[in-house]
Design a protein around this motif. Sequence first.
Motif, PDB file in Angstrom:
ATOM      1  N   ASP A  26      -7.021  11.510  -3.596  1.00  0.00           N
ATOM      2  CA  ASP A  26      -6.847  10.508  -4.650  1.00  0.00           C
ATOM      3  C   ASP A  26      -5.409   9.980  -4.708  1.00  0.00           C
ATOM      4  N   GLU A  27      -4.440  10.883  -4.547  1.00  0.00           N
ATOM      5  CA  GLU A  27      -3.037  10.468  -4.650  1.00  0.00           C
ATOM      6  C   GLU A  27      -2.649   9.537  -3.513  1.00  0.00           C
ATOM      7  N   GLN A  28      -3.079   9.862  -2.309  1.00  0.00           N
ATOM      8  CA  GLN A  28      -2.766   9.008  -1.166  1.00  0.00           C
ATOM      9  C   GLN A  28      -3.404   7.628  -1.323  1.00  0.00           C
ATOM     10  N   ALA A  29      -4.656   7.603  -1.770  1.00  0.00           N
ATOM     11  CA  ALA A  29      -5.356   6.332  -1.948  1.00  0.00           C
ATOM     12  C   ALA A  29      -4.686   5.488  -3.023  1.00  0.00           C
ATOM     13  N   GLU A  30      -4.272   6.121  -4.115  1.00  0.00           N
ATOM     14  CA  GLU A  30      -3.631   5.368  -5.197  1.00  0.00           C
ATOM     15  C   GLU A  30      -2.267   4.846  -4.771  1.00  0.00           C
ATOM     16  N   ASN A  31      -1.508   5.660  -4.044  1.00  0.00           N
ATOM     17  CA  ASN A  31      -0.201   5.206  -3.563  1.00  0.00           C
ATOM     18  C   ASN A  31      -0.346   4.022  -2.613  1.00  0.00           C
ATOM     19  N   TYR A  32      -1.368   4.088  -1.764  1.00  0.00           N
ATOM     20  CA  TYR A  32      -1.651   2.978  -0.846  1.00  0.00           C
ATOM     21  C   TYR A  32      -1.965   1.704  -1.634  1.00  0.00           C
ATOM     22  N   VAL A  33      -2.817   1.812  -2.643  1.00  0.00           N
ATOM     23  CA  VAL A  33      -3.194   0.645  -3.441  1.00  0.00           C
ATOM     24  C   VAL A  33      -1.970   0.039  -4.111  1.00  0.00           C
ATOM     25  N   LEU A  34      -1.121   0.887  -4.695  1.00  0.00           N
ATOM     26  CA  LEU A  34       0.076   0.384  -5.368  1.00  0.00           C
ATOM     27  C   LEU A  34       1.022  -0.296  -4.379  1.00  0.00           C
ATOM     28  N   SER A  35       1.140   0.292  -3.190  1.00  0.00           N
ATOM     29  CA  SER A  35       2.015  -0.287  -2.167  1.00  0.00           C
ATOM     30  C   SER A  35       1.506  -1.655  -1.727  1.00  0.00           C
TER      31      SER A  35
END
Length: 280
Positions: A26-35
């Motif tokens: 979840d954290e990796q996916a959310e960081n990707y989305v924000l980036s």
Amino acid sequence: MDLTIVSKQIPSLVKVAKVVFPKWNDEQAENYVLSELSFLKERIENDYGLAECTEESLIQCFKKSMRDNVTLNKSANLVYIQPQSVKVNGQYVKVAYYSLTPEGKISVVRQSGMIIDITRPKLLKNADGKVIGGEIELLKPSYPKPRWELIEFDESDIERWKKYSHVKNSKGDDKKNPSLENANALYFSGVAGGIDSEFMRSKIIKHALGKGLGTNKNESLVEKNNAPILDIIDEEIEEAEAVNNLPAYEMSDSEEKFFADELKKARLEEPKQDVSFDDL
């Protein structure tokens, strides 16, 4: 863009990201989305007309980039996002239109495994220096070893593309004008009034990646290889508001601060495959 509306979209975008990149947590996916949202924000601030496009059309562009596994970072030169006007309920609404650059198309087909490598397009010119054709080679998987396939284009292809461009940019009886004067200006801006050289190279790549791979005009490589992912993305899009009821896309000061703060925390542990410039 309204910060509240954007925040509500993030869980939906994270859901899509986890389908496209199933190894991510979840954290990796959310960081990707924000980036990627920061790259979208940069485009909106710097590209003419995008700030006037509806929020939903811009979010759809982001979802399509995830589907294709290409970054919205302009420096990678993989994606076009351009404003277009569409008529909705008798009124024109400006929406964002997504498409792949030639480099983006190459990235997608390499990821699909349908080609291993591709040469730089070669141009054929007449005695006056006018571009009258071109060719490209694709290295395709084969047994017992990969094989190079040559794909050629001539003046008849250029004329067909020019005619299509003219019809697309014309209205009414103008579509039948034999001069094809409404075609993209790059068809006439090259040496001796011919097609521009770099434009021809981009056309060769675009059509070779359809012609050489056996795809038809209604079937993209991504649709052929990632249908389940497309279904999930389409479901997400269908749940959104109708395009004519959405507010114009506008960046607020609070949103700028929001993304700045969030991106300080964003650290991707697994970068996207196609961001490497070695592959372009």
